[in-house]
Design a protein around this motif. Structure first.
Motif, PDB file in Angstrom:
ATOM      1  N   LEU A  10      20.932  30.746  47.364  1.00 32.75           N
ATOM      2  CA  LEU A  10      22.207  30.747  47.202  1.00 32.75           C
ATOM      3  C   LEU A  10      22.629  29.444  46.706  1.00 32.75           C
ATOM      4  N   THR A  11      23.360  29.651  45.378  1.00 32.63           N
ATOM      5  CA  THR A  11      23.861  28.222  44.908  1.00 32.63           C
ATOM      6  C   THR A  11      25.226  28.022  45.173  1.00 32.63           C
ATOM      7  N   HIS A  14      30.429  24.341  43.779  1.00 31.83           N
ATOM      8  CA  HIS A  14      31.198  23.322  43.792  1.00 31.83           C
ATOM      9  C   HIS A  14      30.280  22.121  43.488  1.00 31.83           C
ATOM     10  N   CYS A  15      28.953  22.176  44.036  1.00 29.23           N
ATOM     11  CA  CYS A  15      28.028  20.978  43.561  1.00 29.23           C
ATOM     12  C   CYS A  15      26.801  21.507  42.837  1.00 29.23           C
ATOM     13  N   GLY A  16      26.446  22.723  42.859  1.00 25.69           N
ATOM     14  CA  GLY A  16      25.372  23.330  42.552  1.00 25.69           C
ATOM     15  C   GLY A  16      23.827  23.274  43.292  1.00 25.69           C
ATOM     16  N   PHE A  17      24.348  22.675  44.557  1.00 29.25           N
ATOM     17  CA  PHE A  17      23.062  22.665  45.410  1.00 29.25           C
ATOM     18  C   PHE A  17      22.518  24.337  45.611  1.00 29.25           C
ATOM     19  N   ALA A  18      21.263  24.412  45.405  1.00 30.74           N
ATOM     20  CA  ALA A  18      20.697  25.707  45.699  1.00 30.74           C
ATOM     21  C   ALA A  18      19.652  25.604  46.947  1.00 30.74           C
ATOM     22  N   LYS A  19      19.625  26.810  47.545  1.00 36.65           N
ATOM     23  CA  LYS A  19      18.615  26.830  48.611  1.00 36.65           C
ATOM     24  C   LYS A  19      18.370  28.216  49.089  1.00 36.65           C
ATOM     25  N   PHE A  54      27.026  34.365  45.545  1.00 40.51           N
ATOM     26  CA  PHE A  54      26.412  33.351  45.131  1.00 40.51           C
ATOM     27  C   PHE A  54      24.855  33.416  45.039  1.00 40.51           C
ATOM     28  N   GLY A  55      24.434  34.466  45.615  1.00 43.62           N
ATOM     29  CA  GLY A  55      23.020  34.597  45.796  1.00 43.62           C
ATOM     30  C   GLY A  55      22.113  35.024  44.675  1.00 43.62           C
TER      31      GLY A  55
END
Length: 73
Positions: A10-11, A14-19, A54-55
């Motif tokens: 998932l990205t 808003h901030c581009g963080f991906a996990k 978002f995945g």
């Protein structure tokens, strides 16, 4: 029958963080809180869950082409 992928990255838009997260196989995930910026993500209007929006991989019901529990129409 193809194998179902249960891991999706998932990205946050808003901030581009991906996990990488494990997707539920028996339910849709409508909300997801970004760990970094704490934004609560919701699916886009045309998608059934946050993984479809978002995945890196669509959710298991969509992969199986069986429709998703939150899909309209």
């Amino acid at each position: 029958m193809t194998d179902i992928i249960l891991e999706s990255v998932l990205t946050c838009p808003h901030c581009g963080f991906a996990k990488q997260e494990t997707m539920p196989t028996d339910a849709c995930q409508f909300f997801y809180e970004c760990e970094q910026c704490k934004t609560l993500l919701r699916p886009n209007a045309e998608d059934c869950c946050v993984f479809c929006s978002f995945g890196s991989v669509k959710c298991p019901p969509i992969q199986q082409q069986s429709g998703c529990c939150g899909q309209h129409g």
